[in-house]
Enzyme design. Structure first.
Site, short mmCIF file in Angstrom:
data_model
loop_
_atom_site.label_atom_id
_atom_site.label_comp_id
_atom_site.label_asym_id
_atom_site.label_seq_id
_atom_site.Cartn_x
_atom_site.Cartn_y
_atom_site.Cartn_z
N LYS A 55 15.03 14.80 -62.03
CA LYS A 55 14.29 13.99 -61.07
C LYS A 55 14.07 14.74 -59.76
CE LYS A 55 15.93 9.81 -63.29
NZ LYS A 55 17.04 8.85 -63.41
N GLN A 99 22.03 6.35 -59.96
CA GLN A 99 22.09 6.80 -61.35
C GLN A 99 23.23 6.09 -62.07
OE1 GLN A 99 19.95 9.09 -62.93
NE2 GLN A 99 21.01 8.37 -64.76
N ASP A 122 13.46 1.94 -58.19
CA ASP A 122 13.85 1.94 -59.60
C ASP A 122 13.76 0.54 -60.19
OD1 ASP A 122 14.64 3.34 -61.86
OD2 ASP A 122 16.77 3.07 -61.50
#
Length: 286
Positions: A55, A99, A122
């Site tokens: 990413k 994450q 996200d």
């Protein structure tokens, strides 16, 4: 019946990232604001480390600054929440990605809710799920959002179609069902407790496999001419669908890798730039 046409997520994602890079460059040229995505990683899970690094690399290609916060595996819920609240309050940060997994000792939901909705690029907070469900402006969960973009790219008509989602996770199964419902599909959720899963899937015009079990759905489960979206990723580059048998029945199918995965990251980057544009607009208005 001829083999299914492959849905190329890699090519579409590349175009989205190129457009995102142009938007980021324009924003920086006009306002001096450089979009910034903060990634937070708890522990050193090898797969998570790889994902975060990927990413970060994609951020650079899109003209987005990446700020990485690495926390020890022993980090408590309170400590993680504090870190996320600090990032939420930092005007130089426009998007936040936590994450996962974060460790069994951490309350992941409490951590997600520490992310400001306007920086939830996200799409993991209650606020984002609500806006998705009600069709209001906001950030979508990245994988579901990427799936809808793929369906649109290949001209898949959703209104009136029967869609079966296999999986009910908070960041994939549940939100993709809500996005499909908002587009007038008739949605059925299936999961580990579903009786006669194969019978349910065989009724589907559109199948979204998001259960995290390698090759769980096989060609015999697929209605001839169905669209198959494999959102699973398991060891050995294997999805949740048995590709070799499903490709003989479906009309469109996503490969693993190269289908849904690239779209997830492209959506994350696109939403980060959108967040930065909104923040810059607010600064200009002030």
């Amino acid at each position: 019946m001829p083999q299914a046409r492959l849905m190329d997520g890699t090519a579409l994602a590349r175009r989205i990232v190129e457009d995102t890079a142009r938007r980021a460059a324009d924003l920086t040229a006009r306002t001096g604001v450089v979009p910034c995505l903060a990634t937070v990683l708890v522990g050193e899970d090898p797969a998570s480390v790889t994902y975060v690094r990927m990413k970060q690399n994609r951020c650079r290609k899109a003209g987005i600054t990446s700020r990485h916060v690495a926390l020890p595996a022993s980090t408590s819920t309170a400590e993680l929440v504090g870190t996320l609240r600090e990032l939420s309050a930092d005007p130089a940060v426009h998007g936040i990605l936590l994450q996962h997994p974060v460790g069994d000792h951490v309350d992941e939901r409490a951590a997600f809710e520490a992310i400001a909705p306007e920086k939830d690029v996200d799409g993991v907070t209650f606020a984002s799920f609500a806006t998705m469900s009600f069709g209001l402006p906001g950030f979508v969960s990245c994988t579901p959002g990427g799936i809808l973009r793929l369906l649109d790219e290949y001209g898949v008509e959703l209104a009136g179609k029967r869609a079966v989602v296999v999986g009910r996770s908070a960041i994939l199964g549940k939100p993709v069902g809500m996005l499909l419902l908002a587009r007038d599909a008739t949605v059925t959720y299936c999961h580990s407790r579903t009786r006669d899963l194969s019978a349910a899937v065989r009724e589907a015009d559109i199948v979204v496999a998001a259960v995290g079990r390698p090759r769980m759905l096989r060609g015999q489960d697929i209605k001839p001419g169905a669209v198959v979206i494999d959102a699973g990723y398991n060891a050995g580059n294997v999805g949740d669908v048995d590709f070799d048998s499903a490709v003989e029945r479906a009309c469109l199918i996503t490969p693993v890798p190269g289908g849904v995965g690239p779209m997830t990251i492209a959506t994350l980057l696109e939403q980060t730039v959108t967040a930065a544009e909104a923040a810059a607009g607010g600064l200009a208005a002030a």
